[in-house]
Design an enzyme around this catalytic site. Structure first.
Site, PDB file in Angstrom:
ATOM      1  CB  CYS A  99      -0.891   0.027   1.243  1.00  0.00           C
ATOM      2  SG  CYS A  99      -2.028  -1.352   1.341  1.00  0.00           S
TER       3      CYS A  99
HETATM    4  C1  BEZ Z   1       0.573  -4.648   1.880  1.00  0.00           C
HETATM    5  O1  BEZ Z   1       0.064  -3.585   1.551  1.00  0.00           O
HETATM    6  O2  BEZ Z   1       1.775  -4.825   1.802  1.00  0.00           O
HETATM    7  C2  BEZ Z   1      -0.273  -5.775   2.397  1.00  0.00           C
HETATM    8  C3  BEZ Z   1      -1.448  -5.514   3.064  1.00  0.00           C
HETATM    9  C4  BEZ Z   1      -2.207  -6.559   3.564  1.00  0.00           C
HETATM   10  C5  BEZ Z   1      -1.777  -7.875   3.367  1.00  0.00           C
HETATM   11  C6  BEZ Z   1      -0.604  -8.126   2.643  1.00  0.00           C
HETATM   12  C7  BEZ Z   1       0.155  -7.062   2.147  1.00  0.00           C
END
Ligand code: BEZ
Length: 210
Positions: free
Chosen positions: A45
């Site tokens: 994200c």
């Molecule tokens: C991420 O944004 O890295 C992420 C968020 C939730 C689960 C796995 C990865």
């Protein structure tokens, strides 16, 4: 029922990193992209939000306002914004909606319980000036999105909203486009007086209209 193409997108009021936002009013008469994130302070994200911040001029050129959403509270978003700037070199420059009670996430169907019953998946909604849904995409939490693809689709949507054309596979700005099959030869002659290339009677290629 899940939000489908052509539906009116739900309106909402929520807190965001740029203050309270009334979604439809915020979009005004332009286009919009609403995209959700599973969680704050997560690596994928973080890269996505930096990328969208870097691409903001490209969205603006197309008269598109971008709005992010994550189901964490506003204080968390504000702290995370510092990390996004530090790690990607791009400060958040669009509203990131705080949706801790999942009001907006549920309204849009951003939570897919068989993937996770608490996190939102990576949903993208492209919204036209008529507030109708023009495109939706859903990615799992583990896969970061390609926002150049979102811009490419917006180019296609904006072109095909104005002209009687469709865009072929992998089309990008400046490539040939397809005359919609529903357009008769007589009407095509009026609209495309310089002619077209007939590959099959249903596959007629013309230069991209200006
Ligand atoms: C991420 O944004 O890295 C992420 C968020 C939730 C689960 C796995 C990865």
């Amino acid at each position: 029922m899940a939000l489908q193409l052509g539906d009116d997108v739900p309106d909402f009021t929520a807190d965001s990193t740029e203050g309270p936002i009334k979604f439809h009013e915020y979009l005004g008469n332009g286009w919009g992209v609403l995209f959700s994130h599973p969680k704050d302070y997560t690596p994928v994200c973080t890269t996505e939000l930096g990328r969208v911040a870097a691409l903001k001029p490209e969205f603006e050129k197309r008269n598109v306002k971008v709005v992010g959403l994550s189901v964490d509270p506003l204080d968390s978003h504000k702290g995370w914004a510092g990390d996004i700037k530090d790690t990607t070199g791009h400060a958040l420059n669009f509203p990131l909606v705080a949706d801790p009670d999942k009001k907006v996430a549920n309204l849009y169907g951003m939570i897919h319980p068989n993937a996770s019953d608490t996190f939102t998946v990576r949903s993208d909604y492209v919204i036209g000036p008529d507030k109708k849904l023009k495109l939706s995409l859903t990615y799992p939490a583990s896969t970061g999105r390609n926002f150049d693809e979102i811009l490419r689709v917006i180019d296609s949507l904006q072109l095909t909203a104005k002209h009687k054309v469709a865009t072929p596979s992998d089309w990008k700005q400046g490539d040939e486009v397809i005359i919609v099959p529903s357009l008769s030869e007589a009407d095509a002659k009026q609209l495309f007086p310089n002619g077209w290339k007939t590959v099959k009677p249903y596959l007629r290629l013309v230069p991209q209209p200006k």
